[in-house]
Scaffold this motif. Sequence first.
Motif, PDB file in Angstrom:
ATOM      1  N   ALA A  62       0.814  -1.217   0.000  1.00  0.00           N
ATOM      2  CA  ALA A  62       0.000   0.000   0.000  1.00  0.00           C
ATOM      3  C   ALA A  62       0.846   1.265   0.000  1.00  0.00           C
ATOM      4  O   ALA A  62       0.524   2.237  -0.701  1.00  0.00           O
ATOM      5  CB  ALA A  62      -0.951  -0.007   1.192  1.00  0.00           C
ATOM      6  N   LEU A  63       1.923   1.283   0.749  1.00  0.00           N
ATOM      7  CA  LEU A  63       2.767   2.471   0.826  1.00  0.00           C
ATOM      8  C   LEU A  63       3.270   2.873  -0.552  1.00  0.00           C
ATOM      9  O   LEU A  63       3.232   4.042  -0.928  1.00  0.00           O
ATOM     10  CB  LEU A  63       3.943   2.217   1.770  1.00  0.00           C
ATOM     11  N   TRP A  64       3.739   1.917  -1.326  1.00  0.00           N
ATOM     12  CA  TRP A  64       4.304   2.231  -2.642  1.00  0.00           C
ATOM     13  C   TRP A  64       3.200   2.635  -3.615  1.00  0.00           C
ATOM     14  O   TRP A  64       3.441   3.465  -4.503  1.00  0.00           O
ATOM     15  CB  TRP A  64       5.121   1.061  -3.157  1.00  0.00           C
ATOM     16  N   ASN A  65       2.016   2.089  -3.460  1.00  0.00           N
ATOM     17  CA  ASN A  65       0.895   2.513  -4.303  1.00  0.00           C
ATOM     18  C   ASN A  65       0.559   3.973  -4.050  1.00  0.00           C
ATOM     19  O   ASN A  65       0.221   4.711  -4.968  1.00  0.00           O
ATOM     20  CB  ASN A  65      -0.347   1.650  -4.039  1.00  0.00           C
ATOM     21  N   VAL A  66       0.642   4.400  -2.801  1.00  0.00           N
ATOM     22  CA  VAL A  66       0.300   5.779  -2.443  1.00  0.00           C
ATOM     23  C   VAL A  66       1.398   6.759  -2.867  1.00  0.00           C
ATOM     24  O   VAL A  66       1.116   7.847  -3.354  1.00  0.00           O
ATOM     25  CB  VAL A  66       0.049   5.885  -0.921  1.00  0.00           C
ATOM     26  N   THR A  67       2.667   6.373  -2.695  1.00  0.00           N
ATOM     27  CA  THR A  67       3.757   7.300  -2.993  1.00  0.00           C
ATOM     28  C   THR A  67       4.148   7.318  -4.460  1.00  0.00           C
ATOM     29  O   THR A  67       4.874   8.212  -4.892  1.00  0.00           O
ATOM     30  CB  THR A  67       5.011   6.955  -2.159  1.00  0.00           C
TER      31      THR A  67
END
Length: 96
Positions: free
Chosen positions: A36-41
């Motif tokens: 999720a973190l990489w999807n958001v950033t």
Amino acid sequence: MRPPLTAAPPRPGGALDGAGLLTAMVRSRPMVAYTALWNVTGHPAASVPAGVGADGLPLAVQLVGRRDDEVGVLRVAAQLEAVRPWAQHRPPLPTR
């Protein structure tokens, strides 16, 4: 052992059946903790197979690159696959 890119083992089938939106989101959270973190950033990321755990579940390594460096992530993923080929490996099928 953990399956590729998940922070928790898979939930049993039907674990989200009948769950409302909020409940489903909370129950699903452990499954997306690493992605999720990489999807958001907006950072490019790839999952490269890395074998099979003692429990028979597949394992993987997650590669994350600098923003807009998809080519760099794919280059490293290709190098890992060349050193550690995985396509010929198949987990045993469950017996009935």
